[in-house]
Design a protein around this motif. Structure first.
Motif, PDB file in Angstrom:
ATOM      1  N   PRO A 257      29.082  74.372  53.303  1.00  0.00           N
ATOM      2  CA  PRO A 257      30.382  74.106  52.705  1.00  0.00           C
ATOM      3  C   PRO A 257      30.613  74.837  51.389  1.00  0.00           C
ATOM      4  CG  PRO A 257      28.908  72.315  52.185  1.00  0.00           C
ATOM      5  CD  PRO A 257      28.121  73.283  53.045  1.00  0.00           C
ATOM      6  N   ARG A 258      30.330  76.134  51.336  1.00  0.00           N
ATOM      7  CA  ARG A 258      30.477  76.866  50.084  1.00  0.00           C
ATOM      8  C   ARG A 258      31.947  76.961  49.683  1.00  0.00           C
ATOM      9  NH1 ARG A 258      25.876  79.470  48.493  1.00  0.00           N
ATOM     10  NH2 ARG A 258      24.187  79.514  50.001  1.00  0.00           N
ATOM     11  N   LEU A 259      32.850  77.156  50.660  1.00  0.00           N
ATOM     12  CA  LEU A 259      34.254  77.282  50.324  1.00  0.00           C
ATOM     13  C   LEU A 259      34.817  75.972  49.799  1.00  0.00           C
ATOM     14  CD1 LEU A 259      35.566  79.509  53.240  1.00  0.00           C
ATOM     15  CD2 LEU A 259      34.904  80.198  50.933  1.00  0.00           C
ATOM     16  N   VAL A 260      34.267  74.860  50.242  1.00  0.00           N
ATOM     17  CA  VAL A 260      34.669  73.562  49.698  1.00  0.00           C
ATOM     18  C   VAL A 260      34.362  73.525  48.219  1.00  0.00           C
ATOM     19  CG1 VAL A 260      34.306  71.083  49.777  1.00  0.00           C
ATOM     20  CG2 VAL A 260      34.267  72.404  51.896  1.00  0.00           C
TER      21      VAL A 260
ATOM     22  N   VAL B  54      24.218  63.335  34.892  1.00  0.00           N
ATOM     23  CA  VAL B  54      25.099  64.503  34.866  1.00  0.00           C
ATOM     24  C   VAL B  54      24.435  65.658  34.131  1.00  0.00           C
ATOM     25  CG1 VAL B  54      27.320  65.396  34.059  1.00  0.00           C
ATOM     26  CG2 VAL B  54      27.188  63.119  35.104  1.00  0.00           C
ATOM     27  N   SER B  55      23.745  65.373  33.039  1.00  0.00           N
ATOM     28  CA  SER B  55      23.020  66.436  32.330  1.00  0.00           C
ATOM     29  C   SER B  55      21.965  67.073  33.226  1.00  0.00           C
ATOM     30  CB  SER B  55      22.347  65.872  31.070  1.00  0.00           C
ATOM     31  OG  SER B  55      23.299  65.455  30.120  1.00  0.00           O
ATOM     32  N   ASP B  56      21.256  66.250  33.984  1.00  0.00           N
ATOM     33  CA  ASP B  56      20.246  66.765  34.911  1.00  0.00           C
ATOM     34  C   ASP B  56      20.891  67.599  36.011  1.00  0.00           C
ATOM     35  OD1 ASP B  56      18.316  65.452  33.440  1.00  0.00           O
ATOM     36  OD2 ASP B  56      18.124  63.769  34.832  1.00  0.00           O
ATOM     37  N   LEU B  57      22.052  67.145  36.468  1.00  0.00           N
ATOM     38  CA  LEU B  57      22.782  67.911  37.481  1.00  0.00           C
ATOM     39  C   LEU B  57      23.155  69.292  36.947  1.00  0.00           C
ATOM     40  CD1 LEU B  57      24.479  68.036  40.198  1.00  0.00           C
ATOM     41  CD2 LEU B  57      26.399  67.281  38.780  1.00  0.00           C
ATOM     42  N   LEU B  58      23.720  69.340  35.754  1.00  0.00           N
ATOM     43  CA  LEU B  58      24.139  70.615  35.174  1.00  0.00           C
ATOM     44  C   LEU B  58      22.944  71.539  34.943  1.00  0.00           C
ATOM     45  CD1 LEU B  58      26.804  69.342  32.610  1.00  0.00           C
ATOM     46  CD2 LEU B  58      27.200  70.360  34.860  1.00  0.00           C
ATOM     47  N   SER B  59      21.816  70.969  34.513  1.00  0.00           N
ATOM     48  CA  SER B  59      20.608  71.782  34.326  1.00  0.00           C
ATOM     49  C   SER B  59      20.142  72.371  35.640  1.00  0.00           C
ATOM     50  CB  SER B  59      19.493  70.925  33.714  1.00  0.00           C
ATOM     51  OG  SER B  59      19.800  70.523  32.405  1.00  0.00           O
ATOM     52  N   ALA B  60      20.141  71.552  36.684  1.00  0.00           N
ATOM     53  CA  ALA B  60      19.697  72.021  37.996  1.00  0.00           C
ATOM     54  C   ALA B  60      20.609  73.128  38.518  1.00  0.00           C
ATOM     55  CB  ALA B  60      19.670  70.849  38.981  1.00  0.00           C
ATOM     56  N   ILE B  61      21.922  72.965  38.322  1.00  0.00           N
ATOM     57  CA  ILE B  61      22.868  73.994  38.770  1.00  0.00           C
ATOM     58  C   ILE B  61      22.662  75.274  37.981  1.00  0.00           C
ATOM     59  CG2 ILE B  61      25.314  74.610  38.851  1.00  0.00           C
ATOM     60  CD1 ILE B  61      25.901  71.636  39.399  1.00  0.00           C
ATOM     61  N   GLU B  62      22.539  75.168  36.671  1.00  0.00           N
ATOM     62  CA  GLU B  62      22.372  76.339  35.817  1.00  0.00           C
ATOM     63  C   GLU B  62      21.100  77.110  36.171  1.00  0.00           C
ATOM     64  OE1 GLU B  62      22.985  79.065  32.640  1.00  0.00           O
ATOM     65  OE2 GLU B  62      24.311  77.659  33.689  1.00  0.00           O
ATOM     66  N   GLU B  63      20.042  76.400  36.540  1.00  0.00           N
ATOM     67  CA  GLU B  63      18.759  77.032  36.837  1.00  0.00           C
ATOM     68  C   GLU B  63      18.584  77.370  38.310  1.00  0.00           C
ATOM     69  OE1 GLU B  63      15.943  74.237  35.271  1.00  0.00           O
ATOM     70  OE2 GLU B  63      16.829  74.313  33.254  1.00  0.00           O
ATOM     71  N   GLY B  64      19.609  77.129  39.111  1.00  0.00           N
ATOM     72  CA  GLY B  64      19.540  77.454  40.532  1.00  0.00           C
ATOM     73  C   GLY B  64      18.679  76.505  41.341  1.00  0.00           C
ATOM     74  N   ARG B  65      18.416  75.316  40.817  1.00  0.00           N
ATOM     75  CA  ARG B  65      17.617  74.318  41.534  1.00  0.00           C
ATOM     76  C   ARG B  65      18.565  73.394  42.317  1.00  0.00           C
ATOM     77  NH1 ARG B  65      15.850  70.895  38.375  1.00  0.00           N
ATOM     78  NH2 ARG B  65      16.658  71.570  36.341  1.00  0.00           N
TER      79      ARG B  65
ATOM     80  N   ALA C 157      21.064  68.284  44.643  1.00  0.00           N
ATOM     81  CA  ALA C 157      21.336  67.430  45.805  1.00  0.00           C
ATOM     82  C   ALA C 157      20.666  66.071  45.663  1.00  0.00           C
ATOM     83  CB  ALA C 157      20.869  68.126  47.081  1.00  0.00           C
ATOM     84  N   ASP C 158      19.514  66.033  44.987  1.00  0.00           N
ATOM     85  CA  ASP C 158      18.772  64.779  44.842  1.00  0.00           C
ATOM     86  C   ASP C 158      19.557  63.715  44.083  1.00  0.00           C
ATOM     87  OD1 ASP C 158      16.591  65.668  46.227  1.00  0.00           O
ATOM     88  OD2 ASP C 158      15.364  66.109  44.463  1.00  0.00           O
ATOM     89  N   VAL C 159      20.504  64.116  43.233  1.00  0.00           N
ATOM     90  CA  VAL C 159      21.274  63.136  42.468  1.00  0.00           C
ATOM     91  C   VAL C 159      22.711  63.019  42.983  1.00  0.00           C
ATOM     92  CG1 VAL C 159      19.866  63.366  40.403  1.00  0.00           C
ATOM     93  CG2 VAL C 159      21.871  64.851  40.688  1.00  0.00           C
ATOM     94  N   THR C 160      22.907  63.417  44.236  1.00  0.00           N
ATOM     95  CA  THR C 160      24.233  63.455  44.850  1.00  0.00           C
ATOM     96  C   THR C 160      24.298  62.514  46.037  1.00  0.00           C
ATOM     97  OG1 THR C 160      24.466  65.782  44.190  1.00  0.00           O
ATOM     98  CG2 THR C 160      25.932  64.998  45.932  1.00  0.00           C
ATOM     99  N   ASP C 161      25.466  61.920  46.278  1.00  0.00           N
ATOM    100  CA  ASP C 161      25.688  61.163  47.505  1.00  0.00           C
ATOM    101  C   ASP C 161      25.799  62.179  48.642  1.00  0.00           C
ATOM    102  OD1 ASP C 161      26.764  59.788  49.712  1.00  0.00           O
ATOM    103  OD2 ASP C 161      27.814  58.364  48.420  1.00  0.00           O
ATOM    104  N   LEU C 162      24.724  62.336  49.389  1.00  0.00           N
ATOM    105  CA  LEU C 162      24.674  63.368  50.419  1.00  0.00           C
ATOM    106  C   LEU C 162      25.532  63.029  51.624  1.00  0.00           C
ATOM    107  CD1 LEU C 162      20.902  64.401  50.259  1.00  0.00           C
ATOM    108  CD2 LEU C 162      22.892  65.472  49.168  1.00  0.00           C
TER     109      LEU C 162
ATOM    110  N   ASN D  51      23.923  73.394  49.403  1.00  0.00           N
ATOM    111  CA  ASN D  51      24.959  74.403  49.613  1.00  0.00           C
ATOM    112  C   ASN D  51      26.226  74.079  48.827  1.00  0.00           C
ATOM    113  OD1 ASN D  51      23.326  75.849  51.342  1.00  0.00           O
ATOM    114  ND2 ASN D  51      24.171  74.934  53.200  1.00  0.00           N
ATOM    115  N   PHE D  52      26.556  72.798  48.753  1.00  0.00           N
ATOM    116  CA  PHE D  52      27.740  72.405  47.988  1.00  0.00           C
ATOM    117  C   PHE D  52      27.618  72.860  46.539  1.00  0.00           C
ATOM    118  CE2 PHE D  52      30.127  69.672  45.190  1.00  0.00           C
ATOM    119  CZ  PHE D  52      31.362  69.562  45.815  1.00  0.00           C
ATOM    120  N   TRP D  53      26.497  72.531  45.904  1.00  0.00           N
ATOM    121  CA  TRP D  53      26.342  72.861  44.488  1.00  0.00           C
ATOM    122  C   TRP D  53      26.103  74.350  44.267  1.00  0.00           C
ATOM    123  CZ3 TRP D  53      28.558  69.621  41.670  1.00  0.00           C
ATOM    124  CH2 TRP D  53      28.479  68.243  41.905  1.00  0.00           C
ATOM    125  N   SER D  54      25.505  75.024  45.246  1.00  0.00           N
ATOM    126  CA  SER D  54      25.349  76.472  45.145  1.00  0.00           C
ATOM    127  C   SER D  54      26.711  77.153  45.107  1.00  0.00           C
ATOM    128  CB  SER D  54      24.532  76.991  46.331  1.00  0.00           C
ATOM    129  OG  SER D  54      24.454  78.399  46.314  1.00  0.00           O
ATOM    130  N   GLY D  55      27.618  76.718  45.980  1.00  0.00           N
ATOM    131  CA  GLY D  55      28.968  77.272  45.959  1.00  0.00           C
ATOM    132  C   GLY D  55      29.705  76.930  44.677  1.00  0.00           C
TER     133      GLY D  55
END
Length: 223
Positions: free
Chosen positions: A5-8, A41-52, A57-62, A93-97
């Motif tokens: 779901p990258r376009l999402v 949220v801080s952990d989420l932003l760190s993971a996104i910034e670092e490509g993790r 996904a671990d802190v997301t309602d999958l 994939n969601f957060w990668s997009g």
């Protein structure tokens, strides 16, 4: 290949700056964090910034990440696969997009703070504000599960994606496919999150109306 779901995520970001025929519903896929909402949220932003993105996904309602694949044309069977075997990959994939189209939210360049706390139905939500050094603040909505906090995608991004969800949700409601019944159940479980999104007093009228229409659909009694 897992449905991606990258376009999402790109659509969300732009606004912000194996088959199964089993009738039994798969187990809910919610992981989450024991940390406080602002730290989640801080952990989420760190993971996104670092490509993790798996850590994101671990802190997301999958389950919600899987349901959002409806926006890009996933059918009920593909959504059920995303709810089960492909859950973490779908969230990743969601957060990668999302990361590809959002700038200015690196952890060191933003202030993260907890805001309003809301109880809707049986769910408890906390609004977490992210203020970049330049630009407008963004709000991520974090929801309490039985023993953890998770990023609630429907409460956070529902106003952005609700209009695009209307037609695919209507298709799911009309389908006799057993997998569609699973998807309908999971959509119904997201009603509280959509109600939180609809309660935002700053929403444009069109987004508010789309959310109300989506809430009517996900809470509709089959038949």
């Amino acid at each position: 290949m897992p449905f991606q779901p990258r376009l999402v995520a790109c659509a969300v970001a732009l606004v912000l700056v194996g088959c199964t025929g089993a009738e039994e519903s798969p187990d809910t896929t919610i992981m989450g964090s024991d940390s406080a909402p602002a730290q989640v949220v801080s952990d989420l932003l760190s993971a996104i910034e670092e490509g993790r993105f798996e850590d994101a996904a671990d802190v997301t309602d999958l389950d919600q990440a899987a349901l959002l694949t409806l926006v890009e044309g996933a059918n009920a069977t593909e959504v059920v696969a995303a709810l089960t075997d492909e859950a973490v990959q779908t969230g990743s994939n969601f957060w990668s997009g999302f990361a590809q189209t959002v700038d200015g939210f690196a952890p060191g360049s933003v202030t993260v703070s907890e805001g309003e706390s809301v109880t809707q139905g049986h769910s408890h939500f906390v609004m977490v504000s992210v203020l970049p050094e330049q630009g407008d603040p963004r709000v991520f909505v974090v929801r309490r599960t039985d023993d953890a906090w998770v990023i609630d995608l429907f409460a956070t991004f529902g106003s952005t994606l609700s209009e695009r969800l209307l037609a695919p949700v209507e298709t799911v409601l009309a389908s006799a496919n057993p997998d569609a019944a699973v998807v309908r159940t999971r959509l119904g479980q997201s009603a509280d999150s959509l109600l939180v999104a609809a309660a935002d007093p700053n929403l444009p009228s069109s987004a508010h109306q789309s959310l109300l229409a989506l809430i009517e659909r996900v809470t509709r009694t089959p038949g």
